[in-house]
Design a protein around this motif. Structure first.
Motif, PDB file in Angstrom:
ATOM      1  N   TYR A   1      -9.205  14.485  -0.043  1.00 15.53           N
ATOM      2  CA  TYR A   1      -8.503  13.646   1.124  1.00 15.53           C
ATOM      3  C   TYR A   1      -8.880  12.312   0.828  1.00 15.53           C
ATOM      4  CZ  TYR A   1      -5.921  12.789   5.177  1.00 15.53           C
ATOM      5  OH  TYR A   1      -4.948  12.226   6.018  1.00 15.53           O
ATOM      6  N   SER A   2     -10.236  12.586   1.048  1.00 18.33           N
ATOM      7  CA  SER A   2     -10.908  11.523   1.134  1.00 18.33           C
ATOM      8  C   SER A   2     -10.993  10.584   0.165  1.00 18.33           C
ATOM      9  CB  SER A   2     -12.455  11.715   1.775  1.00 18.33           C
ATOM     10  OG  SER A   2     -13.236  11.952   0.635  1.00 18.33           O
TER      11      SER A   2
ATOM     12  N   SER B   1      -7.004   2.889  -1.009  1.00 20.08           N
ATOM     13  CA  SER B   1      -7.571   1.402  -0.524  1.00 20.08           C
ATOM     14  C   SER B   1      -7.120  -0.097  -1.294  1.00 20.08           C
ATOM     15  CB  SER B   1      -8.354   1.369   0.809  1.00 20.08           C
ATOM     16  OG  SER B   1      -9.437   2.067   0.102  1.00 20.08           O
TER      17      SER B   1
ATOM     18  N   LYS C   1      -7.864  11.020  -2.140  1.00 24.41           N
ATOM     19  CA  LYS C   1      -7.087   9.827  -1.939  1.00 24.41           C
ATOM     20  C   LYS C   1      -7.094   8.444  -1.234  1.00 24.41           C
ATOM     21  CE  LYS C   1      -4.434  14.192  -2.579  1.00 24.41           C
ATOM     22  NZ  LYS C   1      -3.187  14.838  -2.602  1.00 24.41           N
ATOM     23  N   LEU C   2      -7.650   8.414   0.383  1.00 24.28           N
ATOM     24  CA  LEU C   2      -7.640   8.007   1.321  1.00 24.28           C
ATOM     25  C   LEU C   2      -8.179   6.772   0.050  1.00 24.28           C
ATOM     26  CD1 LEU C   2      -8.289   9.239   4.180  1.00 24.28           C
ATOM     27  CD2 LEU C   2      -6.535   8.302   3.373  1.00 24.28           C
ATOM     28  N   ARG C   3      -9.402   6.722  -0.084  1.00 27.61           N
ATOM     29  CA  ARG C   3      -9.937   5.433  -0.950  1.00 27.61           C
ATOM     30  C   ARG C   3      -9.399   4.975  -1.882  1.00 27.61           C
ATOM     31  NH1 ARG C   3     -14.491   8.399  -3.090  1.00 27.61           N
ATOM     32  NH2 ARG C   3     -14.997   9.771  -0.706  1.00 27.61           N
TER      33      ARG C   3
ATOM     34  N   ILE D   1      -0.725  15.395   4.647  1.00 29.94           N
ATOM     35  CA  ILE D   1      -1.063  15.691   5.532  1.00 29.94           C
ATOM     36  C   ILE D   1      -1.719  16.975   6.028  1.00 29.94           C
ATOM     37  CG2 ILE D   1      -2.208  13.966   7.429  1.00 29.94           C
ATOM     38  CD1 ILE D   1      -1.167  11.543   6.572  1.00 29.94           C
TER      39      ILE D   1
ATOM     40  N   SER E   1       1.483   5.447   1.179  1.00 36.39           N
ATOM     41  CA  SER E   1       1.124   6.110   2.103  1.00 36.39           C
ATOM     42  C   SER E   1       1.186   7.409   1.915  1.00 36.39           C
ATOM     43  CB  SER E   1       1.437   5.855   3.149  1.00 36.39           C
ATOM     44  OG  SER E   1       3.216   6.360   2.978  1.00 36.39           O
ATOM     45  N   ILE E   2      -0.056   8.674   1.948  1.00 40.63           N
ATOM     46  CA  ILE E   2      -0.187   9.795   2.211  1.00 40.63           C
ATOM     47  C   ILE E   2       1.402  10.275   2.721  1.00 40.63           C
ATOM     48  CG2 ILE E   2      -1.164  12.199   2.476  1.00 40.63           C
ATOM     49  CD1 ILE E   2      -3.995  10.141   2.178  1.00 40.63           C
TER      50      ILE E   2
ATOM     51  N   LYS F   1       0.953  -1.218   0.117  1.00 43.13           N
ATOM     52  CA  LYS F   1      -0.057  -0.035  -0.304  1.00 43.13           C
ATOM     53  C   LYS F   1       0.636   1.138   0.266  1.00 43.13           C
ATOM     54  CE  LYS F   1      -4.403  -1.662   2.239  1.00 43.13           C
ATOM     55  NZ  LYS F   1      -4.940  -1.800   3.745  1.00 43.13           N
TER      56      LYS F   1
END
Length: 188
Positions: A180-181, A188, A183-185, A28, A22-23, A20
């Protein structure tokens, strides 16, 4: 994500050992700081709308027997009306005020037999304050003048700017959270 992260990911994907991503920590922190700034911009907008400058109106009428003046002060929280007999007024005067930024401001105050009605009108230009002072003194000293109406309402520009700050802050905050959300999706 920098080029080295992309190369590492693609190299590991080719070997079958995908990990994975990471940002980066800096992204952040920047998102958090920008979100806080947007929040404070929205808060400034709310404060500006709820605590507007007052609207002031001086109304004077001269009848054959008396002079009656009414001073109205309004803001969103309260409204006050004071009545004066025209004979109470002696004159109007200008008081210079030094603001924090070094910019002069000018209050027009009314002098009465019982004291002073302070800070009735505020102007950033001395010529505007002089015009108002002269109108009031002309009414007091000239019995031929039948009425006087002076209104000052500076709340409209402040309300407009405050609404703009709130909307800009809300839009920016929502776009920041959305990006931001997303990017998180994608991670994953």
């Amino acid at each position: 994500m920098d080029n080295q992260d992309i190369n590492n990911y693609s190299n590991q994907s080719k070997k079958g050992k995908a990990t994975k991503l990471s940002i980066p920590y800096s992204v952040i922190i920047l998102n958090l700081l920008f979100s806080i700034c947007c929040f404070f911009l929205m808060l400034a907008g709310l404060i500006g709308v709820s605590i507007t400058t007052k609207a002031t109106c001086l109304l004077c009428e001269r009848t054959p027997t008396q002079v009656i003046c009414q001073l109205n002060n309004e803001n969103w929280w309260e409204s006050t009306t004071k009545k004066y007999s025209g004979e109470e007024f002696q004159n109007a005067k200008i008081e210079r005020v030094m603001a924090l930024e070094g910019v002069d401001g000018y209050y027009v105050s009314l002098l009465t037999n019982s004291g002073k009605v302070p800070d009735v009108f505020y102007y950033s230009l001395k010529s505007d304050a002089q015009k108002t002072r002269d109108q009031i003194n002309n009414f007091i000293n000239n019995s031929q003048t039948k009425s006087l109406t002076i209104t000052q309402d500076k709340s409209k520009p402040i309300i407009f700017i405050s609404i703009f700050c709130f909307l800009f802050g809300a839009l920016s905050l929502s776009l920041t959270i959305y990006s931001y959300s997303s990017k998180l999706r994608n991670l994953s």
